[in-house]
Design a protein around this motif. Structure first.
Motif, PDB file in Angstrom:
ATOM      1  N   HIS A 110       0.860  -1.185   0.000  1.00 25.55           N
ATOM      2  CA  HIS A 110       0.000   0.000   0.000  1.00 25.55           C
ATOM      3  C   HIS A 110       0.893   1.231   0.000  1.00 25.55           C
ATOM      4  N   GLU A 111       0.316   2.352  -0.386  1.00 21.26           N
ATOM      5  CA  GLU A 111       1.074   3.588  -0.287  1.00 21.26           C
ATOM      6  C   GLU A 111       1.458   3.819   1.167  1.00 21.26           C
ATOM      7  N   ASP A 112       2.681   4.269   1.382  1.00 19.21           N
ATOM      8  CA  ASP A 112       3.134   4.542   2.746  1.00 19.21           C
ATOM      9  C   ASP A 112       2.141   5.461   3.451  1.00 19.21           C
ATOM     10  N   GLY A 113       1.676   5.015   4.613  1.00 18.87           N
ATOM     11  CA  GLY A 113       0.760   5.816   5.407  1.00 18.87           C
ATOM     12  C   GLY A 113      -0.702   5.574   5.114  1.00 18.87           C
ATOM     13  N   SER A 114      -1.028   4.860   4.006  1.00 22.17           N
ATOM     14  CA  SER A 114      -2.439   4.647   3.677  1.00 22.17           C
ATOM     15  C   SER A 114      -3.038   3.480   4.459  1.00 22.17           C
ATOM     16  N   ILE A 138      13.604 -14.830  -4.772  1.00 19.35           N
ATOM     17  CA  ILE A 138      13.065 -13.590  -5.323  1.00 19.35           C
ATOM     18  C   ILE A 138      11.828 -13.186  -4.528  1.00 19.35           C
ATOM     19  N   LEU A 139      11.756 -11.922  -4.152  1.00 22.08           N
ATOM     20  CA  LEU A 139      10.561 -11.400  -3.495  1.00 22.08           C
ATOM     21  C   LEU A 139      10.187 -10.088  -4.175  1.00 22.08           C
ATOM     22  N   LEU A 140       8.945 -10.015  -4.650  1.00 24.73           N
ATOM     23  CA  LEU A 140       8.484  -8.870  -5.421  1.00 24.73           C
ATOM     24  C   LEU A 140       7.372  -8.119  -4.707  1.00 24.73           C
ATOM     25  N   MET A 141       7.280  -6.827  -4.976  1.00 25.93           N
ATOM     26  CA  MET A 141       6.084  -6.073  -4.641  1.00 25.93           C
ATOM     27  C   MET A 141       5.058  -6.385  -5.726  1.00 25.93           C
ATOM     28  N   HIS A 142       3.869  -6.770  -5.307  1.00 28.36           N
ATOM     29  CA  HIS A 142       2.882  -7.368  -6.194  1.00 28.36           C
ATOM     30  C   HIS A 142       1.981  -6.318  -6.852  1.00 28.36           C
ATOM     31  N   CYS A 143       1.766  -6.471  -8.150  1.00 25.47           N
ATOM     32  CA  CYS A 143       0.709  -5.772  -8.892  1.00 25.47           C
ATOM     33  C   CYS A 143       0.783  -4.252  -8.733  1.00 25.47           C
ATOM     34  N   LEU A 144       1.910  -3.663  -9.089  1.00 32.99           N
ATOM     35  CA  LEU A 144       2.045  -2.212  -8.996  1.00 32.99           C
ATOM     36  C   LEU A 144       1.253  -1.535 -10.118  1.00 32.99           C
ATOM     37  N   MET A 145       0.520  -0.479  -9.723  1.00 36.66           N
ATOM     38  CA  MET A 145      -0.468   0.097 -10.626  1.00 36.66           C
ATOM     39  C   MET A 145      -0.222   1.565 -10.975  1.00 36.66           C
ATOM     40  N   ASP A 146       0.887   2.147 -10.521  1.00 40.08           N
ATOM     41  CA  ASP A 146       1.188   3.513 -10.923  1.00 40.08           C
ATOM     42  C   ASP A 146       2.687   3.740 -10.907  1.00 40.08           C
ATOM     43  N   GLY A 147       3.100   4.805 -11.579  1.00 34.56           N
ATOM     44  CA  GLY A 147       4.519   5.071 -11.734  1.00 34.56           C
ATOM     45  C   GLY A 147       5.170   5.751 -10.545  1.00 34.56           C
ATOM     46  N   LYS A 148       4.403   6.023  -9.514  1.00 36.52           N
ATOM     47  CA  LYS A 148       4.948   6.712  -8.336  1.00 36.52           C
ATOM     48  C   LYS A 148       5.444   5.751  -7.261  1.00 36.52           C
ATOM     49  N   TRP A 149       5.459   4.453  -7.578  1.00 41.55           N
ATOM     50  CA  TRP A 149       5.789   3.483  -6.532  1.00 41.55           C
ATOM     51  C   TRP A 149       7.170   3.681  -5.904  1.00 41.55           C
ATOM     52  N   PRO A 150       8.193   4.181  -6.616  1.00 43.65           N
ATOM     53  CA  PRO A 150       9.475   4.362  -5.929  1.00 43.65           C
ATOM     54  C   PRO A 150       9.398   5.395  -4.798  1.00 43.65           C
ATOM     55  N   LYS A 151       8.426   6.302  -4.881  1.00 42.92           N
ATOM     56  CA  LYS A 151       8.269   7.323  -3.851  1.00 42.92           C
ATOM     57  C   LYS A 151       7.290   6.910  -2.765  1.00 42.92           C
ATOM     58  N   ASN A 152       6.238   6.157  -3.132  1.00 42.56           N
ATOM     59  CA  ASN A 152       5.202   5.868  -2.133  1.00 42.56           C
ATOM     60  C   ASN A 152       5.208   4.439  -1.602  1.00 42.56           C
ATOM     61  N   CYS A 176       4.412  -5.798 -12.359  1.00 42.21           N
ATOM     62  CA  CYS A 176       3.749  -4.589 -12.849  1.00 42.21           C
ATOM     63  C   CYS A 176       2.456  -4.895 -13.599  1.00 42.21           C
ATOM     64  N   HIS A 177       1.429  -4.062 -13.332  1.00 41.31           N
ATOM     65  CA  HIS A 177       0.166  -4.119 -14.046  1.00 41.31           C
ATOM     66  C   HIS A 177      -0.205  -2.718 -14.533  1.00 41.31           C
ATOM     67  N   ASN A 178       0.797  -1.971 -14.958  1.00 38.62           N
ATOM     68  CA  ASN A 178       0.587  -0.586 -15.380  1.00 38.62           C
ATOM     69  C   ASN A 178       1.825  -0.138 -16.154  1.00 38.62           C
ATOM     70  N   TRP A 179       1.610   0.611 -17.228  1.00 39.46           N
ATOM     71  CA  TRP A 179       2.714   1.028 -18.080  1.00 39.46           C
ATOM     72  C   TRP A 179       3.703   1.927 -17.347  1.00 39.46           C
ATOM     73  N   ASP A 180       3.192   2.932 -16.636  1.00 39.04           N
ATOM     74  CA  ASP A 180       4.086   3.849 -15.929  1.00 39.04           C
ATOM     75  C   ASP A 180       4.893   3.119 -14.862  1.00 39.04           C
ATOM     76  N   ALA A 181       4.265   2.159 -14.193  1.00 43.92           N
ATOM     77  CA  ALA A 181       4.995   1.361 -13.192  1.00 43.92           C
ATOM     78  C   ALA A 181       6.122   0.572 -13.850  1.00 43.92           C
ATOM     79  N   LEU A 182       5.842   0.037 -15.029  1.00 42.62           N
ATOM     80  CA  LEU A 182       6.837  -0.747 -15.753  1.00 42.62           C
ATOM     81  C   LEU A 182       7.985   0.134 -16.239  1.00 42.62           C
TER      82      LEU A 182
END
Length: 282
Positions: A110-114, A138-152, A176-182
């Motif tokens: 989840h977004e940090d703080g949400s 290997i351990l992944l963050m699952h199903c990222l949906m926006d390009g701001k994930w490195p910040k949030n 990744c499940h989003n172009w900007d995330a990819l």
């Protein structure tokens, strides 16, 4: 024409089995330091709410299928907390040599703080217990949906980096499940491994096949380990011709190193393995 090949003996625990010499080959997963089987056994077909087509087989049938995968040279098991598949893989690998396996899992973030941020180490310790392993390859963050994930997603990234430092994880990354995330993943120095949706039909993808394979080529040049998912468009392209077209595209054009395939039966698994082995040798 049918292929006739020699059989060789092997064993799982005290049980003798025979393995076809034509088994899945291994590939280097970018600059992650890992060598993996070209196919991973996916455990999350239609996966959600701690369930999937694979877990719905029941424990005994799942273990049988996982052992069949091992016999075919598939030494790579793709799990996620959201699929509920970690205990199933944990049961399956009890009689398999851990050093021969690649175990991948994915954590929902989840977004940090949400949300109340559960300590990442606590999440990983639960995962390790469920999958009956001291560490994950290997351990992944699952199903990222926006390009701001490195910040949030800094809470998770820092926790995963610490786990990597402590030897609980060998490689980290994103699904990744989003172009900007990819796009972000292809450039991020934090990312070792990317799981991306790609097939020749553009089904359930984040952009066109040409755009995605071009971006994955960039990620590959940046040293990322690349795993294809949705190879058959989540079951939407499974005719004989479509399966052949998809696997040929993944192996020859997509720029990935390997693929995860959800194969809930031995028949489907055998078909995929035979095609991949043939196409990889071509």
């Amino acid at each position: 024409m049918a292929t006739i090949s020699m059989l060789k003996a092997g064993n799982i625990g005290n049980n003798l089995f025979f393995i076809d010499d034509e088994i899945v080959d291994k590939v280097k997963l970018g600059e992650s330091g890992l060598t993996v089987s070209r196919i991973a056994m996916g455990t999350g077909t239609h996966g959600s709410n701690k369930s999937s087509d694979q877990t719905k087989l029941g424990m005994d049938q799942f273990v049988k299928l996982a052992h069949h995968a091992y016999e075919k040279g598939i030494r790579f098991y793709d799990m996620a907390d959201g699929y509920g598949s970690q205990p199933y893989v944990g049961k399956a690998i009890k009689t398999l040599p851990r050093e021969n396996l690649t175990l991948l899992s994915k954590m929902w973030t989840h977004e940090d703080g949400s949300e109340i941020n559960e300590p990442v180490r606590q999440i990983i310790d639960r995962f390790r217990k469920e999958a009956d392993t001291d560490y994950f390859d290997i351990l992944l963050m699952h199903c990222l949906m926006d390009g701001k994930w490195p910040k949030n997603r800094k809470h998770y990234m820092d926790g995963l980096s610490k786990a990597k430092q402590d030897g609980l994880v060998k490689a980290v990354g994103v699904s990744c499940h989003n172009w900007d995330a990819l796009v972000e993943a292809a450039e991020s120095p934090w990312v070792d491994v990317i799981m991306a949706r790609i097939n020749p039909f553009g089904t359930l993808m984040d952009n066109t096949p040409d755009a995605v394979k071009e971006l994955l080529g960039k990620a590959r040049r940046n040293g990322k380990g690349l795993i294809a998912m949705k190879v058959f468009g989540e079951g939407k392209h499974v005719t004989d011709g479509e399966r052949e077209q998809s696997l040929k595209f993944i192996i020859e054009e997509s720029n990935v190193h390997c693929m995860t395939l959800g194969m809930p039966s031995e028949t489907q698994m055998d078909d995929a393995v035979a095609r991949v082995v043939r196409l990889a040798k071509a």
